[in-house]
Design an enzyme around this catalytic site. Structure first.
Site, PDB file in Angstrom:
ATOM      1  N   PHE A   1     -58.965  -4.679  68.562  1.00 24.92           N
ATOM      2  CA  PHE A   1     -58.649  -4.783  69.988  1.00 24.92           C
ATOM      3  C   PHE A   1     -57.137  -4.564  70.175  1.00 24.92           C
ATOM      4  O   PHE A   1     -56.336  -5.075  69.400  1.00 24.92           O
ATOM      5  CB  PHE A   1     -59.076  -6.174  70.459  1.00 24.92           C
ATOM      6  CG  PHE A   1     -59.112  -6.347  71.944  1.00 24.92           C
ATOM      7  CD1 PHE A   1     -60.237  -5.990  72.677  1.00 24.92           C
ATOM      8  CD2 PHE A   1     -58.024  -6.879  72.617  1.00 24.92           C
ATOM      9  CE1 PHE A   1     -60.272  -6.163  74.053  1.00 24.92           C
ATOM     10  CE2 PHE A   1     -58.058  -7.043  73.997  1.00 24.92           C
ATOM     11  CZ  PHE A   1     -59.180  -6.688  74.711  1.00 24.92           C
TER      12      PHE A   1
ATOM     13  N   ASP B   1     -60.084 -13.258  64.645  1.00 32.63           N
ATOM     14  CA  ASP B   1     -60.216 -13.209  66.096  1.00 32.63           C
ATOM     15  C   ASP B   1     -61.713 -13.354  66.396  1.00 32.63           C
ATOM     16  O   ASP B   1     -62.520 -12.521  65.978  1.00 32.63           O
ATOM     17  CB  ASP B   1     -59.661 -11.877  66.617  1.00 32.63           C
ATOM     18  CG  ASP B   1     -59.726 -11.774  68.141  1.00 32.63           C
ATOM     19  OD1 ASP B   1     -60.677 -12.344  68.730  1.00 32.63           O
ATOM     20  OD2 ASP B   1     -58.859 -11.115  68.734  1.00 32.63           O
TER      21      ASP B   1
ATOM     22  N   TYR C   1     -63.904 -17.053  77.907  1.00 31.20           N
ATOM     23  CA  TYR C   1     -64.516 -16.479  79.122  1.00 31.20           C
ATOM     24  C   TYR C   1     -65.595 -15.458  78.800  1.00 31.20           C
ATOM     25  O   TYR C   1     -66.182 -14.881  79.693  1.00 31.20           O
ATOM     26  CB  TYR C   1     -63.449 -15.854  80.036  1.00 31.20           C
ATOM     27  CG  TYR C   1     -62.518 -14.874  79.368  1.00 31.20           C
ATOM     28  CD1 TYR C   1     -62.913 -13.568  79.134  1.00 31.20           C
ATOM     29  CD2 TYR C   1     -61.239 -15.259  78.971  1.00 31.20           C
ATOM     30  CE1 TYR C   1     -62.069 -12.671  78.518  1.00 31.20           C
ATOM     31  CE2 TYR C   1     -60.382 -14.375  78.350  1.00 31.20           C
ATOM     32  CZ  TYR C   1     -60.804 -13.077  78.125  1.00 31.20           C
ATOM     33  OH  TYR C   1     -59.961 -12.189  77.513  1.00 31.20           O
ATOM     34  N   LYS C   2     -65.838 -15.196  77.490  1.00 30.72           N
ATOM     35  CA  LYS C   2     -66.892 -14.251  77.117  1.00 30.72           C
ATOM     36  C   LYS C   2     -68.191 -15.034  76.915  1.00 30.72           C
ATOM     37  O   LYS C   2     -68.796 -15.462  77.881  1.00 30.72           O
ATOM     38  CB  LYS C   2     -66.437 -13.450  75.894  1.00 30.72           C
ATOM     39  CG  LYS C   2     -65.272 -12.520  76.277  1.00 30.72           C
ATOM     40  CD  LYS C   2     -64.636 -11.774  75.133  1.00 30.72           C
ATOM     41  CE  LYS C   2     -63.539 -10.857  75.685  1.00 30.72           C
ATOM     42  NZ  LYS C   2     -62.685 -10.294  74.646  1.00 30.72           N
TER      43      LYS C   2
ATOM     44  N   ARG D   1     -71.344  -0.347  76.357  1.00 29.98           N
ATOM     45  CA  ARG D   1     -71.701  -1.538  75.585  1.00 29.98           C
ATOM     46  C   ARG D   1     -72.742  -2.313  76.383  1.00 29.98           C
ATOM     47  O   ARG D   1     -72.549  -2.589  77.571  1.00 29.98           O
ATOM     48  CB  ARG D   1     -70.486  -2.439  75.363  1.00 29.98           C
ATOM     49  CG  ARG D   1     -69.411  -1.811  74.501  1.00 29.98           C
ATOM     50  CD  ARG D   1     -68.329  -2.809  74.144  1.00 29.98           C
ATOM     51  NE  ARG D   1     -67.735  -3.425  75.325  1.00 29.98           N
ATOM     52  CZ  ARG D   1     -66.764  -4.328  75.287  1.00 29.98           C
ATOM     53  NH1 ARG D   1     -66.288  -4.740  74.122  1.00 29.98           N
ATOM     54  NH2 ARG D   1     -66.264  -4.834  76.391  1.00 29.98           N
TER      55      ARG D   1
HETATM   56  C1  LIG Z   1     -61.363 -10.043  74.814  1.00 25.32           C
HETATM   57  C2  LIG Z   1     -60.514  -9.959  73.612  1.00 25.32           C
HETATM   58  C3  LIG Z   1     -59.167 -10.369  73.637  1.00 25.32           C
HETATM   59  C4  LIG Z   1     -58.560 -10.800  74.946  1.00 25.32           C
HETATM   60  O1  LIG Z   1     -57.327 -11.412  74.854  1.00 25.32           O
HETATM   61  P1  LIG Z   1     -56.725 -12.096  76.167  1.00 25.32           P
HETATM   62  O2  LIG Z   1     -55.425 -12.633  75.744  1.00 25.32           O
HETATM   63  O3  LIG Z   1     -57.714 -13.127  76.621  1.00 25.32           O
HETATM   64  O4  LIG Z   1     -56.605 -11.054  77.222  1.00 25.32           O
HETATM   65  C5  LIG Z   1     -58.447 -10.327  72.455  1.00 25.32           C
HETATM   66  N1  LIG Z   1     -59.025  -9.902  71.296  1.00 25.32           N
HETATM   67  C6  LIG Z   1     -60.320  -9.479  71.257  1.00 25.32           C
HETATM   68  C7  LIG Z   1     -60.917  -9.034  69.960  1.00 25.32           C
HETATM   69  C8  LIG Z   1     -61.089  -9.493  72.410  1.00 25.32           C
HETATM   70  O5  LIG Z   1     -62.357  -9.072  72.372  1.00 25.32           O
END
Ligand SMILES: *Cc1c(COP(=O)(O)O)cnc(C)c1O
Length: 412
Positions: free
Chosen positions: A132, A209, A234-235, A383
């Site tokens: 990401f 992560d 939030y996921k 997705r």
């Molecule tokens: C959604 C996601 C993030 C999001 O990071 P935020 O700081 O909440 O914006 C980071 N890493 C991964 C792998 C994600 O899927």
């Protein structure tokens, strides 16, 4: 061109829903008028039905009536209490090692920066080219700040990082290896115990992560010897847009590593207001400032629901949903030239399935207008994010058939 009549896929989905032991929980989520298939729970989980009343009661009572007394009565401890609960319900983490704070990005920074300064002889950070963006960008920033060297893993785009990929890059120079448990694009599930063991054998620290796995894939952070982890709420934990993240730091590293944003909430005695900073020796050390209490409300009902269902039960349903999506893909989308961009084996996959076609950007726009909500990922991926407690098998098939209909009709 269709090889299987829609009715047989829908019948199969209905039968799977009827046999789903978690189906009663579908009603716990708020209705979304006009949405017939919500397939983006891996980006933003749905609210539980009782969230509006819980927020109203919070404003009326905890905040409005108890006022500042609520800090002593309940809020001071909330980042740690909620962290312990996430640890117990979803992470396989004993109490005292998880806190809720900040955003994922900020917590990754704190832990990466702490790991980068842990041992002056270790000067390399290992990251993955397909991770990401925020994870990669933060690593670049930490490298620029500390003079560390970045070592990039270039994994298979569908199957993700392997133990062999990691073995090939770790050495006595490695300070930290930072990877995603579930790949945000392909959904590939990394071998957390195998990779963690490889990294620790090399004497390096391992950070995971968990954004795309927390709340949908069981894990045992303590048992597998994970050093640190960060994830979203939030996921699959349905905390609402911008709800704070969580960080795990194993007991043995607390008071040893030092995080860089040393605000008052991370001090040994918050209210000493002393002349100089003394870090807390426990997990509170990862906090910085006043926690976002209001944003910690919505996730609590979801944690109850996952605990009640058990994370193993959630995983069984998740695999059933993604298996069905892959089966429907084979029957109605593969013949239209759509590519499967996720592992076929449910054991090697997280909670979403990714498919690819050059027209998917336009197809997604069309589907959103029609109340079918998947997630588009540049350049040409859709997705299907199947959050197990809020998504039915029929909803999954409805989504796949809508993709098929759009491609077949050319009307997008
Ligand atoms: C959604 C996601 C993030 C999001 O990071 P935020 O700081 O909440 O914006 C980071 N890493 C991964 C792998 C994600 O899927």
């Amino acid at each position: 061109m269709t090889m299987t009549p829609d009715s047989s896929l829908l019948d199969l989905a209905r039968a799977l829903d009827a046999a789903d032991p978690l189906r009663a929980h579908l009603d716990a989520f708020a209705e979304a008028p006009g949405v017939t298939a919500y397939l983006d729970g891996n980006s933003l989980g749905r609210p539980l039905r009782d969230v509006p009343e819980k927020i109203a009661a919070f404003v009326r009572d905890d905040w409005g009536t108890r006022l500042i007394r609520s800090w002593d009565e309940q809020w001071m401890a909330l980042p740690m209490e909620l962290g312990d609960r996430i640890g117990r319900v979803a992470l396989g983490a004993a109490p005292g090692q998880t806190v809720v704070a900040d955003s994922t990005s900020v917590l990754i920074y704190k832990l990466m920066r702490a790991a980068a300064s842990a041992d002056p002889d270790r000067t390399e950070l290992v990251i993955e080219a397909g991770n990401f963006p925020t994870d990669r960008f933060l690593a670049e920033g930490v490298a620029a700040e500390t003079g560390m060297t970045l070592r990039w893993i270039e994994p298979d785009p569908v199957h993700g990082v392997t133990v062999a990929d990691v073995e090939a890059v770790v050495s006595a120079r490695t300070a930290l290896v930072s990877l995603s448990h579930v790949d945000y694009r392909s959904g590939a599930l990394a071998d957390m115990p195998g990779i963690t063991a490889t990294v620790r054998e090399a004497g390096a620290l391992m950070m995971w992560d968990l954004c795309h796995s927390a709340g949908v894939v069981p894990m045992q952070l303590d048992e597998w010897g994970v050093d640190m982890a960060v994830g979203c709420t939030y996921k699959y934990l349905n905390g609402g847009p911008g709800s704070p993240a969580f960080a795990y730091l194993r007991h043995g590293l607390q008071g040893v590593l030092r995080q860089p944003i040393q605000g008052w909430w991370s001090a040994a005695d918050i209210f000493a207001m002393g002349p100089e900073y003394v870090p807390s020796g426990d997990i509170r050390q990862l906090l910085s400032g006043t926690p976002p209490v209001t944003s910690m409300l919505a996730m609590q009902g979801m944690l109850d629901l996952i605990e009640h269902s058990t994370i193993e039960g959630v995983r069984v349903k998740s695999q059933s949903l993604t298996d069905l999506a892959v089966r429907a893909y084979d029957e109605v989308l593969a013949p239209l030239g759509v590519r499967l961009l996720s592992p076929r084996d449910a054991e090697l996959r997280g909670g979403h399935v990714t498919i690819g076609h050059p027209d998917f950007r336009d197809v997604t726009r069309r589907l959103w207008a029609d109340g079918i909500i998947p997630d588009f990922r540049f350049p040409d991926g859709i997705r299907l994010g199947l959050s197990p407690l809020s998504t039915s098998h029929v909803e999954t098939i409805t989504g796949v058939l809508a993709v098929r209909d759009a491609l077949e009709s050319g009307d997008f």
